[in-house]
Every structure is written in structure tokens, then in C-alpha cells.
Design a protein around this motif. Sequence first.
Motif, PDB file in Angstrom:
ATOM      1  N   ILE A  46     -15.282  10.384 -13.662  1.00  0.00           N
ATOM      2  CA  ILE A  46     -14.985  11.068 -15.053  1.00  0.00           C
ATOM      3  C   ILE A  46     -13.517  10.288 -15.302  1.00  0.00           C
ATOM      4  O   ILE A  46     -13.054  10.391 -16.482  1.00  0.00           O
ATOM      5  CB  ILE A  46     -14.603  12.593 -14.912  1.00  0.00           C
ATOM      6  N   GLY A  47     -12.825   9.878 -14.309  1.00  0.00           N
ATOM      7  CA  GLY A  47     -11.548   9.140 -14.610  1.00  0.00           C
ATOM      8  C   GLY A  47     -11.222   7.571 -14.780  1.00  0.00           C
ATOM      9  O   GLY A  47     -10.508   7.074 -14.465  1.00  0.00           O
ATOM     10  N   LEU A  48     -12.676   6.959 -14.756  1.00  0.00           N
ATOM     11  CA  LEU A  48     -12.640   5.462 -14.728  1.00  0.00           C
ATOM     12  C   LEU A  48     -11.825   4.780 -15.847  1.00  0.00           C
ATOM     13  O   LEU A  48     -11.119   3.812 -15.540  1.00  0.00           O
ATOM     14  CB  LEU A  48     -14.171   5.150 -14.890  1.00  0.00           C
ATOM     15  N   HIS A  49     -11.947   5.143 -17.012  1.00  0.00           N
ATOM     16  CA  HIS A  49     -11.014   4.691 -17.884  1.00  0.00           C
ATOM     17  C   HIS A  49      -9.662   4.811 -17.741  1.00  0.00           C
ATOM     18  O   HIS A  49      -8.895   4.072 -18.023  1.00  0.00           O
ATOM     19  CB  HIS A  49     -11.245   5.514 -19.493  1.00  0.00           C
ATOM     20  N   PHE A  50      -8.954   6.269 -17.234  1.00  0.00           N
ATOM     21  CA  PHE A  50      -7.915   6.108 -16.869  1.00  0.00           C
ATOM     22  C   PHE A  50      -7.249   5.252 -15.585  1.00  0.00           C
ATOM     23  O   PHE A  50      -6.161   4.789 -15.766  1.00  0.00           O
ATOM     24  CB  PHE A  50      -7.626   7.838 -16.041  1.00  0.00           C
ATOM     25  N   ALA A  51      -8.185   4.982 -14.682  1.00  0.00           N
ATOM     26  CA  ALA A  51      -7.977   4.224 -13.690  1.00  0.00           C
ATOM     27  C   ALA A  51      -7.842   2.877 -14.291  1.00  0.00           C
ATOM     28  O   ALA A  51      -6.871   1.871 -14.053  1.00  0.00           O
ATOM     29  CB  ALA A  51      -9.110   4.135 -12.518  1.00  0.00           C
ATOM     30  N   TYR A  58       0.645  -1.035  -0.009  1.00  0.00           N
ATOM     31  CA  TYR A  58      -0.034  -0.015  -0.113  1.00  0.00           C
ATOM     32  C   TYR A  58       0.694   1.269   0.022  1.00  0.00           C
ATOM     33  O   TYR A  58       0.628   2.201  -0.836  1.00  0.00           O
ATOM     34  CB  TYR A  58      -1.075  -0.134   1.114  1.00  0.00           C
ATOM     35  N   ASP A  59       1.865   1.245   0.926  1.00  0.00           N
ATOM     36  CA  ASP A  59       2.860   2.465   0.929  1.00  0.00           C
ATOM     37  C   ASP A  59       3.536   2.753  -0.294  1.00  0.00           C
ATOM     38  O   ASP A  59       3.571   3.920  -0.699  1.00  0.00           O
ATOM     39  CB  ASP A  59       3.683   2.425   1.945  1.00  0.00           C
ATOM     40  N   SER A  60       3.952   1.492  -1.044  1.00  0.00           N
ATOM     41  CA  SER A  60       4.611   1.883  -2.169  1.00  0.00           C
ATOM     42  C   SER A  60       3.964   2.110  -3.227  1.00  0.00           C
ATOM     43  O   SER A  60       4.320   2.965  -4.202  1.00  0.00           O
ATOM     44  CB  SER A  60       5.434   0.399  -2.327  1.00  0.00           C
ATOM     45  N   ILE A  61       2.823   1.385  -3.535  1.00  0.00           N
ATOM     46  CA  ILE A  61       1.749   1.705  -4.517  1.00  0.00           C
ATOM     47  C   ILE A  61       1.502   3.284  -4.607  1.00  0.00           C
ATOM     48  O   ILE A  61       0.928   3.863  -5.492  1.00  0.00           O
ATOM     49  CB  ILE A  61       0.791   0.910  -4.899  1.00  0.00           C
ATOM     50  N   LYS A  62       1.004   3.622  -3.364  1.00  0.00           N
ATOM     51  CA  LYS A  62       0.617   5.012  -3.101  1.00  0.00           C
ATOM     52  C   LYS A  62       1.479   6.251  -3.492  1.00  0.00           C
ATOM     53  O   LYS A  62       1.400   7.039  -4.203  1.00  0.00           O
ATOM     54  CB  LYS A  62       0.133   5.227  -1.578  1.00  0.00           C
ATOM     55  N   ALA A  63       2.787   5.924  -3.044  1.00  0.00           N
ATOM     56  CA  ALA A  63       3.974   6.837  -3.866  1.00  0.00           C
ATOM     57  C   ALA A  63       4.066   6.796  -4.996  1.00  0.00           C
ATOM     58  O   ALA A  63       4.073   7.734  -5.897  1.00  0.00           O
ATOM     59  CB  ALA A  63       5.297   6.639  -3.101  1.00  0.00           C
ATOM     60  N   LEU A  64       3.850   5.642  -5.814  1.00  0.00           N
ATOM     61  CA  LEU A  64       4.001   5.560  -7.291  1.00  0.00           C
ATOM     62  C   LEU A  64       2.788   6.222  -8.030  1.00  0.00           C
ATOM     63  O   LEU A  64       2.854   6.992  -8.840  1.00  0.00           O
ATOM     64  CB  LEU A  64       4.047   4.162  -7.811  1.00  0.00           C
ATOM     65  N   THR A  65       1.620   5.988  -7.351  1.00  0.00           N
ATOM     66  CA  THR A  65       0.307   6.548  -8.326  1.00  0.00           C
ATOM     67  C   THR A  65       0.442   8.058  -7.915  1.00  0.00           C
ATOM     68  O   THR A  65      -0.009   8.625  -8.775  1.00  0.00           O
ATOM     69  CB  THR A  65      -0.980   5.875  -7.380  1.00  0.00           C
ATOM     70  N   MET A  99      -6.505  14.045  -5.842  1.00  0.00           N
ATOM     71  CA  MET A  99      -6.613  13.085  -4.893  1.00  0.00           C
ATOM     72  C   MET A  99      -7.192  11.921  -5.353  1.00  0.00           C
ATOM     73  O   MET A  99      -6.741  10.733  -5.113  1.00  0.00           O
ATOM     74  CB  MET A  99      -7.665  13.684  -3.845  1.00  0.00           C
ATOM     75  N   ALA A 100      -8.237  12.221  -6.209  1.00  0.00           N
ATOM     76  CA  ALA A 100      -8.986  10.933  -6.904  1.00  0.00           C
ATOM     77  C   ALA A 100      -8.115  10.152  -7.601  1.00  0.00           C
ATOM     78  O   ALA A 100      -8.408   9.008  -7.416  1.00  0.00           O
ATOM     79  CB  ALA A 100     -10.260  11.412  -7.458  1.00  0.00           C
ATOM     80  N   ALA A 101      -7.234  10.692  -8.270  1.00  0.00           N
ATOM     81  CA  ALA A 101      -6.307   9.967  -9.346  1.00  0.00           C
ATOM     82  C   ALA A 101      -5.264   9.198  -8.617  1.00  0.00           C
ATOM     83  O   ALA A 101      -4.702   8.207  -9.203  1.00  0.00           O
ATOM     84  CB  ALA A 101      -5.741  10.917 -10.333  1.00  0.00           C
ATOM     85  N   HIS A 102      -4.979   9.441  -7.392  1.00  0.00           N
ATOM     86  CA  HIS A 102      -4.004   8.432  -6.753  1.00  0.00           C
ATOM     87  C   HIS A 102      -4.680   7.765  -5.734  1.00  0.00           C
ATOM     88  O   HIS A 102      -4.203   6.703  -5.357  1.00  0.00           O
ATOM     89  CB  HIS A 102      -2.697   9.061  -6.416  1.00  0.00           C
ATOM     90  N   ASP A 103      -5.526   8.406  -4.577  1.00  0.00           N
ATOM     91  CA  ASP A 103      -5.952   7.789  -3.647  1.00  0.00           C
ATOM     92  C   ASP A 103      -6.923   6.597  -3.769  1.00  0.00           C
ATOM     93  O   ASP A 103      -6.836   5.232  -3.223  1.00  0.00           O
ATOM     94  CB  ASP A 103      -6.710   8.594  -2.531  1.00  0.00           C
ATOM     95  N   THR A 104      -7.723   6.577  -4.722  1.00  0.00           N
ATOM     96  CA  THR A 104      -8.679   5.702  -5.013  1.00  0.00           C
ATOM     97  C   THR A 104      -8.079   4.538  -6.005  1.00  0.00           C
ATOM     98  O   THR A 104      -8.317   3.398  -5.755  1.00  0.00           O
ATOM     99  CB  THR A 104     -10.071   6.000  -5.929  1.00  0.00           C
ATOM    100  N   PRO A 114     -14.840  -1.935  -2.794  1.00  0.00           N
ATOM    101  CA  PRO A 114     -15.082  -0.685  -3.517  1.00  0.00           C
ATOM    102  C   PRO A 114     -14.313   0.531  -3.097  1.00  0.00           C
ATOM    103  O   PRO A 114     -14.587   0.661  -1.787  1.00  0.00           O
ATOM    104  CB  PRO A 114     -16.661  -0.579  -3.467  1.00  0.00           C
ATOM    105  N   PRO A 115     -13.535   1.180  -3.840  1.00  0.00           N
ATOM    106  CA  PRO A 115     -12.961   2.244  -3.059  1.00  0.00           C
ATOM    107  C   PRO A 115     -13.730   3.504  -2.530  1.00  0.00           C
ATOM    108  O   PRO A 115     -13.077   4.348  -1.730  1.00  0.00           O
ATOM    109  CB  PRO A 115     -12.177   2.889  -4.550  1.00  0.00           C
ATOM    110  N   VAL A 116     -14.758   3.429  -2.787  1.00  0.00           N
ATOM    111  CA  VAL A 116     -15.812   4.430  -2.316  1.00  0.00           C
ATOM    112  C   VAL A 116     -17.078   3.494  -1.914  1.00  0.00           C
ATOM    113  O   VAL A 116     -18.171   3.386  -2.469  1.00  0.00           O
ATOM    114  CB  VAL A 116     -16.470   5.678  -3.251  1.00  0.00           C
ATOM    115  N   PRO A 117     -17.093   3.153  -0.416  1.00  0.00           N
ATOM    116  CA  PRO A 117     -18.108   2.284   0.062  1.00  0.00           C
ATOM    117  C   PRO A 117     -19.404   2.789   0.212  1.00  0.00           C
ATOM    118  O   PRO A 117     -20.435   1.846   0.118  1.00  0.00           O
ATOM    119  CB  PRO A 117     -17.666   1.888   1.477  1.00  0.00           C
ATOM    120  N   SER A 118     -19.574   3.989   0.304  1.00  0.00           N
ATOM    121  CA  SER A 118     -20.979   4.456   0.212  1.00  0.00           C
ATOM    122  C   SER A 118     -21.074   6.115  -0.444  1.00  0.00           C
ATOM    123  O   SER A 118     -19.831   6.576  -0.602  1.00  0.00           O
ATOM    124  CB  SER A 118     -21.625   4.822   1.732  1.00  0.00           C
ATOM    125  N   LEU A 119     -22.223   6.261  -0.798  1.00  0.00           N
ATOM    126  CA  LEU A 119     -22.419   7.608  -1.571  1.00  0.00           C
ATOM    127  C   LEU A 119     -23.540   8.581  -0.966  1.00  0.00           C
ATOM    128  O   LEU A 119     -24.724   8.048  -0.947  1.00  0.00           O
ATOM    129  CB  LEU A 119     -22.671   7.176  -3.128  1.00  0.00           C
TER     130      LEU A 119
END
Length: 461
Positions: free
Chosen positions: A409-414, A156-163, A269-274, A334-339
Motif C-alpha cells: 500500500i505504501g509503494l508510491h510513498f517509498a 545503513y545506520d544513518s539512513i535508518k535513523a532518518l527514515t 515498521m514497513a515505512a522505515h525498515d524496508t 528486494p527488501p522482502v526476499p520471499s513471500l
Amino acid sequence: MALAHTFKANPHWLPRQRPHAIAAIPGENGLPFVGNTLKMLRDPIAFGQHMVSNYGRVFRNHAFGGPTVSLMGPEANELVLFDRDRIFSSEQGWGPMLNLLFPRGLMLMDFEKHRADRKVMSVAFKPEPMRHYAEALNAGIARTVSGWSGKPMRFYDSIKALTLDLAADSFLGMPLGPEADRINQAFVDEVQASVAPVRIPLPGTQMRKGVKARAYLIELFKREIPKRRAGTDDGGGHDFFSQFCRATDEAGQPLSDDAIADHMNFLMMAAHDTITSSATSLVMLLGRNPEWQDRLREEIAGLGLNDDAGLPYGQLDRLVLTEYAFREALRLVPPVPSLPRRAVRDFEFGGYHIPAGTMIGISPAYTHKMPEHWPDPQRFDPMRFSPEESKGRHKYAWVPFGGGAHMCIGLHFATMQIRILMAHLLSRYRIELDEGSGAEWQAWPIPRPKDGLPVRFVPLG
């Protein structure tokens, strides 16, 4: 640095709903002041199952500062996310959690304003920019994962720095340099503040840390805007930030500095945390299911890729099983458990009348585990997403990216980033997990393993 000292709703928001207005809906209020917040934070899946078992799929709850009506299941997801009749406000739903941290972010906009700003931002996700991102992702991922060989690490720590580095390259068009650690911590502080029990930035609180982090990031983005508008930066102008600074709205006017900075804050935030959360859950599940590593590795090998070149943009759609595995990871974690949403008009659902002003919650995390839609729901089975298995399943039974006008909006990027990451990882390594690795996850605000997911990437023989 000036900080807001109280949360202020926007003038057009409906007044706070009074508890008696939804008293006819079954449910429970929990403890004084905090309601059921602590139970939800501790184990949202168990809490949702408890409430549904006791009260049904429409229930009243009290959490995060006020009364809420939760609507559970794919029919509720469709009603709220598709929102044919424009009943549900995303701005007023997310606002109490995010208005001090991500004001004017795309998620905190509704209807025509949301449509206009989303249209401006969508230029960053057209085929030509996506091709550019694919090249940058391949280079950045190859450079980093080649150094992961054999050594124990917390994934988790390594991929967070990379993303974060990858998001900076693709969206900012510049390396973060010596500020990288501070920027990463600022995003961590913002996200953690979104579910802090104390909702005003008092000294010593998580919310104050989050508000200070936002101020730092906004200043970082704003000092770059003049160069990007003038085209005098060193990034070549292909990154999203540069394009966004030069974009115009439907009236031909450029966006304000405040709007650009706030959109960049939310997007970064969304492009790396999720993506960090999603990549971690997928690596964990592949580590626990080595037969699926083999199947994905065989699929990747069939493309005949060069390790250095990576996965070309035009080859993305050939990794079908890899996408199935990613979708299954998003189902299970799911990266966003509730909406959250807020009803701006009265409506009827599940036999109940729900008045305007009510806070509404739907739960991807609950829906994704409903056995009537997902037999043996805890089992990792990517083939659930094959055309044969998907046939007849409710369209809104799987909603990790939301839906309707507010579909991510970034689902294809993800998806592209995960495919490229898997191509580089599985063509080089076998994923091995320590005993008990990833056994417990923190569910809110974005899921992450409490142990960081200890893992080893063992070079293929």
C-alpha cells in the motif's frame, strides 16, 4: 507486562499440514527439528538455486517449523499473488512468523476483511496527503543530509535513523524526541524476532524481546489515540495517524483502538525498515557505478531545483532515470526476499497436486536473478526498466512490492521518498565507498549490509 507464552493459531486456520500429504513433491527435509532453516538464513539465494537445480521449480522444503512447498518463477508469482480463485491466505502464510508481533496488521488479513481495512487506510496515500508528505520529506531530508558532508559514516545506520524520523513526521505527525532510540530498537527487535528459530517468547529469546517491543509500541500508539480522535493533538491533523483515528469503516463505525494501534505498528515498521534497506542498496550500487551517479545527477540538475526547497511533488515523475535505478536496486536486493502464503483449497501447479493446508513460498529474490528474464542478472543496469527493454517481459518477473490485492500500500510513498533523497544527495555530493563496502549482506528478515555500508559523501566541486 503480560506476554503470550505459546503461539496460537486463529480458530479459522486450517490444521498444520502433515508431511506425508506432500511427500509426492520432490525435495528434502534437512536436519531434525530445524529442517533447512539455517541454510536458508545463511544464503537464501544459493539455497534456492540448489533446490531448483536438484528438484525443479516446485519443491518440498522443511523450514521455520514445518513443511513448505516452494513455487519458483514469474508464473508462480502470478498464480499466488494475483490469486484469481482466492486459494492463498496471506494471514495463514505470515501468521506463524508475525502473529505475536504484528497481529491484525494489513499483511495478516485476507479477502473481504483485508479489502475493507485497506480501503480505510488508502486515504493516507491520496494526492493531498502525499503532497503534505513530500513537503515534510524535503524538509527532513535536507536538514539531515546537509550534515553528512565529507565525514566517514555507516550509511545503513544513518539512513535508518532518518527514515524513522521521516515516518514519524509523515505518519505520526510528531517528533519522537528522547524516545527515538528506544522506538528504533523496538522495531529492530520486532523484525528480528520474525525469523527467530525459537517461536515462543521464552525468557532470554529474541522472540521474547520482540513481543516486549510490540507491547511497548502498542502502548505508545494507544496513549495518543484519544487526542487524535478529538483533534486536540499538536500535529495539525494532516498526518496519517490523525486521519486514521477519525476514519470510519463501511458501516460508518470508527476503528477500534486495538485495530488502529496494530495498523500503526505494522505501517511504521514497513515505512522505515524496508525503505532503509532499499535506500542502502541503491546508494551502494551508485557508489559502485559512478557513471550512473553522473547520469542521475544530470537528470536532477535539469529540474533546476533549489537545495532548500528540494523536489516538489509535481516534479516527481520527471526523474525517470532515478526511478529506473531504484527499480534495479529493488531487483538486485528486494527488501522482502520471499513471500509466504497458505493454500486454503487444493490446487494444481507445475504438474503437481498440492493439497489445502500446505504452506506455500514464492521467491522474489530468485525470480529477480533468472537469466531468461534478466540477462547478465548480477550486473547493475537501470535501463532494463526502459519501455524498450521491458517489452515482452513477464509482468510478475519483478515483484519487490508483491502484487494483486496485497500489493504494498505504501509503494508510491517509498518511491517518492527515494526520489527526494536522491535529489538531495546527488545535487550536493559524490558517493564514495570504502574498499569492500557492502560486500556481505544479511538476507533475513529484511536485507542489510553486515558492515553497515561505510560511505563518504564528498561535496561537489
